[in-house]
Write a protein that holds these residues in place. Structure first.
Motif, PDB file in Angstrom:
ATOM      1  N   ARG A  25      64.190  77.866  33.238  1.00 42.90           N
ATOM      2  CA  ARG A  25      63.237  77.055  34.002  1.00 42.90           C
ATOM      3  C   ARG A  25      63.743  75.643  34.242  1.00 42.90           C
ATOM      4  NH1 ARG A  25      60.451  80.124  30.525  1.00 42.90           N
ATOM      5  NH2 ARG A  25      60.246  78.469  28.974  1.00 42.90           N
ATOM      6  N   LEU A  26      65.037  75.524  34.502  1.00 43.76           N
ATOM      7  CA  LEU A  26      65.629  74.237  34.844  1.00 43.76           C
ATOM      8  C   LEU A  26      66.703  74.492  35.888  1.00 43.76           C
ATOM      9  CD1 LEU A  26      65.402  71.250  33.741  1.00 43.76           C
ATOM     10  CD2 LEU A  26      67.545  71.726  32.533  1.00 43.76           C
ATOM     11  N   PRO A  27      66.589  73.871  37.051  1.00 40.24           N
ATOM     12  CA  PRO A  27      67.565  74.142  38.119  1.00 40.24           C
ATOM     13  C   PRO A  27      68.918  73.507  37.821  1.00 40.24           C
ATOM     14  CG  PRO A  27      66.051  72.432  38.803  1.00 40.24           C
ATOM     15  CD  PRO A  27      65.561  72.899  37.468  1.00 40.24           C
ATOM     16  N   LEU A  28      69.931  74.336  37.641  1.00 41.60           N
ATOM     17  CA  LEU A  28      71.275  73.824  37.369  1.00 41.60           C
ATOM     18  C   LEU A  28      71.832  73.042  38.552  1.00 41.60           C
ATOM     19  CD1 LEU A  28      73.001  76.690  35.362  1.00 41.60           C
ATOM     20  CD2 LEU A  28      72.222  74.459  34.545  1.00 41.60           C
ATOM     21  N   ASP A  29      71.210  73.210  39.719  1.00 37.03           N
ATOM     22  CA  ASP A  29      71.648  72.457  40.899  1.00 37.03           C
ATOM     23  C   ASP A  29      71.414  70.959  40.741  1.00 37.03           C
ATOM     24  OD1 ASP A  29      70.615  74.857  43.475  1.00 37.03           O
ATOM     25  OD2 ASP A  29      72.162  74.905  41.927  1.00 37.03           O
ATOM     26  N   PHE A  30      70.506  70.572  39.843  1.00 36.62           N
ATOM     27  CA  PHE A  30      70.110  69.165  39.760  1.00 36.62           C
ATOM     28  C   PHE A  30      70.314  68.545  38.382  1.00 36.62           C
ATOM     29  CE2 PHE A  30      68.476  69.239  43.923  1.00 36.62           C
ATOM     30  CZ  PHE A  30      67.828  70.444  44.117  1.00 36.62           C
ATOM     31  N   TYR A  31      70.900  69.309  37.460  1.00 33.09           N
ATOM     32  CA  TYR A  31      71.086  68.789  36.115  1.00 33.09           C
ATOM     33  C   TYR A  31      72.523  68.959  35.652  1.00 33.09           C
ATOM     34  CZ  TYR A  31      66.126  68.134  35.207  1.00 33.09           C
ATOM     35  OH  TYR A  31      64.830  67.688  35.234  1.00 33.09           O
ATOM     36  N   SER A  32      73.006  67.952  34.971  1.00 26.48           N
ATOM     37  CA  SER A  32      74.269  68.065  34.250  1.00 26.48           C
ATOM     38  C   SER A  32      73.981  68.673  32.883  1.00 26.48           C
ATOM     39  CB  SER A  32      74.899  66.676  34.089  1.00 26.48           C
ATOM     40  OG  SER A  32      76.020  66.733  33.240  1.00 26.48           O
ATOM     41  N   ILE A  33      74.826  69.606  32.449  1.00 26.65           N
ATOM     42  CA  ILE A  33      74.663  70.232  31.146  1.00 26.65           C
ATOM     43  C   ILE A  33      75.825  69.816  30.257  1.00 26.65           C
ATOM     44  CG2 ILE A  33      74.432  72.380  29.860  1.00 26.65           C
ATOM     45  CD1 ILE A  33      72.117  71.840  31.764  1.00 26.65           C
ATOM     46  N   GLY A  34      75.508  69.339  29.092  1.00 25.35           N
ATOM     47  CA  GLY A  34      76.534  68.882  28.169  1.00 25.35           C
ATOM     48  C   GLY A  34      76.595  69.733  26.920  1.00 25.35           C
ATOM     49  N   TRP A  35      77.745  69.718  26.281  1.00 28.52           N
ATOM     50  CA  TRP A  35      77.895  70.305  24.950  1.00 28.52           C
ATOM     51  C   TRP A  35      78.188  69.161  23.979  1.00 28.52           C
ATOM     52  CZ3 TRP A  35      76.766  75.010  23.161  1.00 28.52           C
ATOM     53  CH2 TRP A  35      76.633  76.060  24.065  1.00 28.52           C
ATOM     54  N   PHE A  36      77.326  69.044  22.983  1.00 23.70           N
ATOM     55  CA  PHE A  36      77.498  68.057  21.930  1.00 23.70           C
ATOM     56  C   PHE A  36      77.693  68.798  20.612  1.00 23.70           C
ATOM     57  CE2 PHE A  36      76.333  63.899  23.757  1.00 23.70           C
ATOM     58  CZ  PHE A  36      75.869  64.292  24.995  1.00 23.70           C
ATOM     59  N   ARG A  37      78.299  68.137  19.660  1.00 19.80           N
ATOM     60  CA  ARG A  37      78.448  68.736  18.333  1.00 19.80           C
ATOM     61  C   ARG A  37      78.179  67.686  17.268  1.00 19.80           C
ATOM     62  NH1 ARG A  37      85.036  69.854  18.265  1.00 19.80           N
ATOM     63  NH2 ARG A  37      85.709  67.674  18.161  1.00 19.80           N
ATOM     64  N   GLN A  38      77.687  68.178  16.143  1.00 21.76           N
ATOM     65  CA  GLN A  38      77.446  67.291  15.015  1.00 21.76           C
ATOM     66  C   GLN A  38      77.812  68.007  13.723  1.00 21.76           C
ATOM     67  OE1 GLN A  38      73.505  65.539  14.717  1.00 21.76           O
ATOM     68  NE2 GLN A  38      74.355  63.834  13.563  1.00 21.76           N
ATOM     69  N   ALA A  39      78.736  67.418  13.003  1.00 18.39           N
ATOM     70  CA  ALA A  39      79.153  67.941  11.706  1.00 18.39           C
ATOM     71  C   ALA A  39      78.412  67.182  10.609  1.00 18.39           C
ATOM     72  CB  ALA A  39      80.660  67.779  11.536  1.00 18.39           C
ATOM     73  N   PRO A  40      78.268  67.758   9.443  1.00 19.94           N
ATOM     74  CA  PRO A  40      77.575  67.078   8.347  1.00 19.94           C
ATOM     75  C   PRO A  40      78.194  65.719   8.042  1.00 19.94           C
ATOM     76  CG  PRO A  40      77.946  69.372   7.795  1.00 19.94           C
ATOM     77  CD  PRO A  40      78.690  69.119   9.065  1.00 19.94           C
ATOM     78  N   GLY A  41      77.349  64.701   7.973  1.00 17.67           N
ATOM     79  CA  GLY A  41      77.822  63.370   7.648  1.00 17.67           C
ATOM     80  C   GLY A  41      78.493  62.619   8.777  1.00 17.67           C
ATOM     81  N   LYS A  42      78.525  63.232   9.958  1.00 12.48           N
ATOM     82  CA  LYS A  42      79.178  62.589  11.105  1.00 12.48           C
ATOM     83  C   LYS A  42      78.176  62.371  12.227  1.00 12.48           C
ATOM     84  CE  LYS A  42      83.850  64.361  10.304  1.00 12.48           C
ATOM     85  NZ  LYS A  42      85.008  65.055  10.922  1.00 12.48           N
ATOM     86  N   GLU A  43      78.511  61.443  13.105  1.00 11.52           N
ATOM     87  CA  GLU A  43      77.658  61.186  14.259  1.00 11.52           C
ATOM     88  C   GLU A  43      77.805  62.300  15.279  1.00 11.52           C
ATOM     89  OE1 GLU A  43      77.574  56.287  14.199  1.00 11.52           O
ATOM     90  OE2 GLU A  43      78.267  57.378  15.962  1.00 11.52           O
ATOM     91  N   ARG A  44      76.759  62.467  16.070  1.00 11.34           N
ATOM     92  CA  ARG A  44      76.812  63.441  17.149  1.00 11.34           C
ATOM     93  C   ARG A  44      77.886  63.015  18.155  1.00 11.34           C
ATOM     94  NH1 ARG A  44      71.189  64.248  19.502  1.00 11.34           N
ATOM     95  NH2 ARG A  44      70.949  65.803  17.868  1.00 11.34           N
ATOM     96  N   GLU A  45      78.634  63.972  18.639  1.00  6.67           N
ATOM     97  CA  GLU A  45      79.760  63.695  19.546  1.00  6.67           C
ATOM     98  C   GLU A  45      79.625  64.507  20.826  1.00  6.67           C
ATOM     99  OE1 GLU A  45      84.663  64.018  19.421  1.00  6.67           O
ATOM    100  OE2 GLU A  45      83.464  65.362  18.197  1.00  6.67           O
ATOM    101  N   GLY A  46      79.811  63.842  21.947  1.00  4.92           N
ATOM    102  CA  GLY A  46      79.834  64.547  23.221  1.00  4.92           C
ATOM    103  C   GLY A  46      81.166  65.259  23.386  1.00  4.92           C
ATOM    104  N   VAL A  47      81.153  66.556  23.560  1.00  4.15           N
ATOM    105  CA  VAL A  47      82.367  67.356  23.650  1.00  4.15           C
ATOM    106  C   VAL A  47      82.766  67.600  25.102  1.00  4.15           C
ATOM    107  CG1 VAL A  47      83.389  69.600  23.115  1.00  4.15           C
ATOM    108  CG2 VAL A  47      81.862  68.494  21.463  1.00  4.15           C
ATOM    109  N   SER A  48      81.813  68.003  25.923  1.00  4.45           N
ATOM    110  CA  SER A  48      82.125  68.346  27.305  1.00  4.45           C
ATOM    111  C   SER A  48      80.833  68.375  28.096  1.00  4.45           C
ATOM    112  CB  SER A  48      82.802  69.721  27.368  1.00  4.45           C
ATOM    113  OG  SER A  48      83.084  70.093  28.704  1.00  4.45           O
ATOM    114  N   PHE A  49      80.943  68.180  29.396  1.00  3.33           N
ATOM    115  CA  PHE A  49      79.791  68.420  30.265  1.00  3.33           C
ATOM    116  C   PHE A  49      80.280  68.815  31.646  1.00  3.33           C
ATOM    117  CE2 PHE A  49      80.063  64.756  32.930  1.00  3.33           C
ATOM    118  CZ  PHE A  49      80.375  63.661  32.154  1.00  3.33           C
ATOM    119  N   ILE A  50      79.358  69.398  32.402  1.00  2.00           N
ATOM    120  CA  ILE A  50      79.667  69.821  33.756  1.00  2.00           C
ATOM    121  C   ILE A  50      78.550  69.355  34.670  1.00  2.00           C
ATOM    122  CG2 ILE A  50      78.620  72.111  33.421  1.00  2.00           C
ATOM    123  CD1 ILE A  50      80.905  73.193  35.265  1.00  2.00           C
TER     124      ILE A  50
END
Length: 126
Positions: A25-50
Motif C-alpha cells: 500500500r505504498l506506491p514505489l513510483d513516488f518513494y525512495s526505499i532504503g536499506w539500513f542496518r544496525q548491529a548491537p552497540g552501533k549506530e544505525r547505518e544507511g547501506v543502500s537506497f534506490i
C-alpha cells in the motif's frame, strides 16, 4: 502502509544472502526505499537506497561492489543482494521509505524515513 523484510539468515564469511522488502500500500513510483542496518552497540547505518523514476542508487563505501539493490514496481518489492559477506556485515537490516527521490551524494539521515518494519537478522560466522 507496511514494509516487511525477509531473507535474513546465517552464512559463512564469503557467503551470499538476498534480502527482500515487500512494500504494501505504498506506491514505489513516488518513494525512495532504503536499506539500513544496525548491529548491537552501533549506530544505525544507511547501506543502500534506490530512487523512484530514474532508479538511481546509493551504496555506503563498505558495501560497494558487494551489494546490489533492485526493485520490481509491479511486484512491490525491493531486494538487496549481498555477496562476499564479511564479519562487518552482521546486523538487523530494515527497509524504510522516504517520500520522493533523495540525493545519491548526500543521503538523508534515518529519521527522515518512515514505515520501519521489524527488520531481518543477518549473521556471518564460521
Amino acid at each position: 502502509v507496511q514494509l516487511v523484510e525477509s531473507g535474513g539468515g546465517s552464512v559463512q564469511p564469503g557467503g551470499s544472502l538476498r534480502l527482500s522488502c515487500a512494500v504494501q500500500r505504498l506506491p514505489l513510483d513516488f518513494y525512495s526505499i532504503g536499506w539500513f542496518r544496525q548491529a548491537p552497540g552501533k549506530e544505525r547505518e544507511g547501506v543502500s537506497f534506490i530512487n523512484p523514476g530514474d532508479r538511481s542508487t546509493f551504496y555506503t563505501d563498505s558495501v560497494k561492489g558487494r551489494f546490489t539493490i533492485s526493485k520490481d514496481d509491479g511486484k512491490g518489492t525491493v531486494d538487496l543482494k549481498m555477496n562476499n559477506l564479511n564479519p562487518e556485515d552482521p546486523a538487523i537490516y530494515s527497509c524504510p521509505a522516504h517520500p520522493g527521490g533523495v540525493s545519491v551524494s548526500w543521503p538523508p539521515p534515518s529519521h527522515e524515513y518512515d514505515f520501519w518494519g521489524q527488520g531481518t537478522q543477518v549473521t556471518v560466522s564460521s
